[in-house]
Write a protein that holds these residues in place. Structure first.
Motif, PDB file in Angstrom:
ATOM      1  N   VAL A 149      -1.460   6.712  -2.401  1.00  0.00           N
ATOM      2  CA  VAL A 149      -0.178   6.072  -2.716  1.00  0.00           C
ATOM      3  C   VAL A 149       0.885   7.099  -3.061  1.00  0.00           C
ATOM      4  O   VAL A 149       2.035   7.006  -2.620  1.00  0.00           O
ATOM      5  CB  VAL A 149      -0.347   5.072  -3.881  1.00  0.00           C
ATOM      6  CG1 VAL A 149       1.004   4.516  -4.307  1.00  0.00           C
ATOM      7  CG2 VAL A 149      -1.278   3.951  -3.471  1.00  0.00           C
ATOM      8  N   SER A 150       0.546   8.085  -3.855  1.00  0.00           N
ATOM      9  CA  SER A 150       1.529   9.070  -4.302  1.00  0.00           C
ATOM     10  C   SER A 150       1.794  10.168  -3.281  1.00  0.00           C
ATOM     11  O   SER A 150       2.684  10.997  -3.492  1.00  0.00           O
ATOM     12  CB  SER A 150       1.063   9.697  -5.619  1.00  0.00           C
ATOM     13  OG  SER A 150      -0.205  10.334  -5.451  1.00  0.00           O
ATOM     14  N   ASN A 151       1.049  10.150  -2.189  1.00  0.00           N
ATOM     15  CA  ASN A 151       1.220  11.199  -1.175  1.00  0.00           C
ATOM     16  C   ASN A 151       1.274  10.606   0.230  1.00  0.00           C
ATOM     17  O   ASN A 151       0.673  11.147   1.164  1.00  0.00           O
ATOM     18  CB  ASN A 151       0.082  12.216  -1.268  1.00  0.00           C
ATOM     19  CG  ASN A 151       0.085  12.997  -2.564  1.00  0.00           C
ATOM     20  OD1 ASN A 151       0.907  13.874  -2.769  1.00  0.00           O
ATOM     21  ND2 ASN A 151      -0.838  12.653  -3.462  1.00  0.00           N
ATOM     22  N   LEU A 152       2.015   9.524   0.381  1.00  0.00           N
ATOM     23  CA  LEU A 152       2.135   8.898   1.699  1.00  0.00           C
ATOM     24  C   LEU A 152       2.798   9.828   2.711  1.00  0.00           C
ATOM     25  O   LEU A 152       2.581   9.698   3.922  1.00  0.00           O
ATOM     26  CB  LEU A 152       2.936   7.590   1.587  1.00  0.00           C
ATOM     27  CG  LEU A 152       2.265   6.457   0.798  1.00  0.00           C
ATOM     28  CD1 LEU A 152       3.221   5.281   0.648  1.00  0.00           C
ATOM     29  CD2 LEU A 152       0.985   6.012   1.484  1.00  0.00           C
ATOM     30  N   TRP A 153       3.585  10.765   2.233  1.00  0.00           N
ATOM     31  CA  TRP A 153       4.250  11.709   3.121  1.00  0.00           C
ATOM     32  C   TRP A 153       3.258  12.568   3.904  1.00  0.00           C
ATOM     33  O   TRP A 153       3.606  13.147   4.945  1.00  0.00           O
ATOM     34  CB  TRP A 153       5.176  12.629   2.317  1.00  0.00           C
ATOM     35  CG  TRP A 153       4.469  13.413   1.243  1.00  0.00           C
ATOM     36  CD1 TRP A 153       4.209  13.017  -0.032  1.00  0.00           C
ATOM     37  CD2 TRP A 153       3.911  14.729   1.374  1.00  0.00           C
ATOM     38  NE1 TRP A 153       3.521  13.996  -0.715  1.00  0.00           N
ATOM     39  CE2 TRP A 153       3.328  15.052   0.122  1.00  0.00           C
ATOM     40  CE3 TRP A 153       3.849  15.656   2.413  1.00  0.00           C
ATOM     41  CZ2 TRP A 153       2.690  16.282  -0.100  1.00  0.00           C
ATOM     42  CZ3 TRP A 153       3.214  16.874   2.195  1.00  0.00           C
ATOM     43  CH2 TRP A 153       2.655  17.168   0.945  1.00  0.00           C
ATOM     44  N   LEU A 154       2.016  12.624   3.425  1.00  0.00           N
ATOM     45  CA  LEU A 154       1.010  13.429   4.120  1.00  0.00           C
ATOM     46  C   LEU A 154       0.655  12.867   5.498  1.00  0.00           C
ATOM     47  O   LEU A 154       0.207  13.618   6.371  1.00  0.00           O
ATOM     48  CB  LEU A 154      -0.259  13.528   3.275  1.00  0.00           C
ATOM     49  CG  LEU A 154      -0.202  14.470   2.067  1.00  0.00           C
ATOM     50  CD1 LEU A 154      -1.464  14.337   1.231  1.00  0.00           C
ATOM     51  CD2 LEU A 154      -0.012  15.914   2.520  1.00  0.00           C
ATOM     52  N   PHE A 155       0.855  11.570   5.694  1.00  0.00           N
ATOM     53  CA  PHE A 155       0.494  10.981   6.992  1.00  0.00           C
ATOM     54  C   PHE A 155       1.263  11.640   8.140  1.00  0.00           C
ATOM     55  O   PHE A 155       0.650  12.087   9.113  1.00  0.00           O
ATOM     56  CB  PHE A 155       0.707   9.465   6.978  1.00  0.00           C
ATOM     57  CG  PHE A 155      -0.392   8.713   6.291  1.00  0.00           C
ATOM     58  CD1 PHE A 155      -1.578   8.445   6.943  1.00  0.00           C
ATOM     59  CD2 PHE A 155      -0.250   8.285   4.979  1.00  0.00           C
ATOM     60  CE1 PHE A 155      -2.610   7.756   6.314  1.00  0.00           C
ATOM     61  CE2 PHE A 155      -1.264   7.601   4.339  1.00  0.00           C
ATOM     62  CZ  PHE A 155      -2.448   7.331   5.003  1.00  0.00           C
TER      63      PHE A 155
END
Length: 279
Positions: A6-12
């Motif tokens: 949730v806190s690192n959705l930018w990783l996708f």
């Protein structure tokens, strides 16, 4: 739910983008390293997608949001964000799984191509852009990734640029989809003018939530139709369908990626995300 997801959705999108950059930095002779790096990036995204998808099946109405301020101008703040809900999670899983299959197939199909390394960089770039589209919680951020998908499709369709038919097909696809995207862009500007935000969900104040929708009034239908123009172009719908048959000039894995799997589904996703609330 894994709080790290949730806190690192930018990783996708970041993981495939990083794989694309690293792949481009490798010498063209390092074919095995190129394939391993690109496939490893896709496997990582698939594992993250599974971790994100399973909890959406267990919690009714699940939605995780991560918004942030990009920059401020005067007393206005332009905010972007990422969202994870059942729609986004299902699309993440589909894109990463189908993409992985195409990546693996491409290893054999493109084995003798002199630009093997560049091809896998373009595939990773395309994957990152598509993943960014489906987790964007801002119409502006979605539009940015949307245009990156268009750029990636241009590069992939025209991969064999030395062939006149491939070069023409790439230009045709790029120009035709830009026509639809102009309507998308105008609809986005109109939406921001009326609602004051491009965030989909923002604690009840998003443009797809009650407060934002109330400010649109009768203009909601016209905004939805303008945004729908983008979906018409990207999904190859009439009258902006003319680029799709010519796109077969690209390598077979590109046809699988664009026609049968992910890119044409981007327009359907846009409609599913935006249109039911605005219409």
């Amino acid at each position: 739910m894994n709080p790290g997801i949730v806190s690192n959705l930018w990783l996708f999108p970041a993981v495939p983008f990083a794989a694309a950059l690293l792949t481009l930095s490798l010498p063209s002779a390092r074919r095995k390293s190129t394939a391993v790096l690109a496939v490893a990036g896709q496997v990582t995204v698939l594992a993250m997608s599974i971790a994100a998808f399973l909890p959406t099946l267990q919690t009714h109405g699940f939605r995780a949001i991560q918004n942030f301020t990009w920059f401020t101008f005067g007393d206005q703040a332009l905010r972007l964000g990422f969202v994870l809900d059942p729609l986004a999670a299902a699309m993440l899983l589909m894109i990463s799984l189908v993409g992985l299959c195409i990546f693996v197939f491409s290893i054999g199909y493109m084995a003798d191509d002199k630009n093997f390394t560049r091809f896998f960089a373009y595939l990773s770039f395309f994957s990152g852009a598509m993943l960014g589209v489906v987790i964007a919680n801002s119409l502006l951020l979605l539009f940015i990734f949307w245009e990156l998908v268009g750029l990636a499709s241009y590069l992939l369709i025209g991969f064999w640029i030395e062939r006149p038919d491939a070069a023409a097909a790439a230009k045709k696809a790029f120009i035709t989809t830009r026509i639809g995207d102009m309507g998308f862009f105008l609809g986005m500007l109109w939406l921001y003018n009326r609602s004051g935000t491009l965030l989909f969900y923002d604690g009840g104040r998003g443009c797809l939530e009650s407060a934002g929708l109330a400010m649109l009034g009768a203009s909601a239908t016209f905004i939805a139709l303008l945004i729908f123009c983008g979906a018409v172009g990207k999904s190859g719908q009439f009258p902006l369908h003319v680029w799709l048959p010519d796109a077969m000039e690209g390598p077979t894995p590109v046809s699988a990626l664009i026609h049968a799997a992910t890119m044409v589904a981007a327009g359907v996703f846009l409609v599913a995300r935006v249109y039911p609330r605005l219409h």
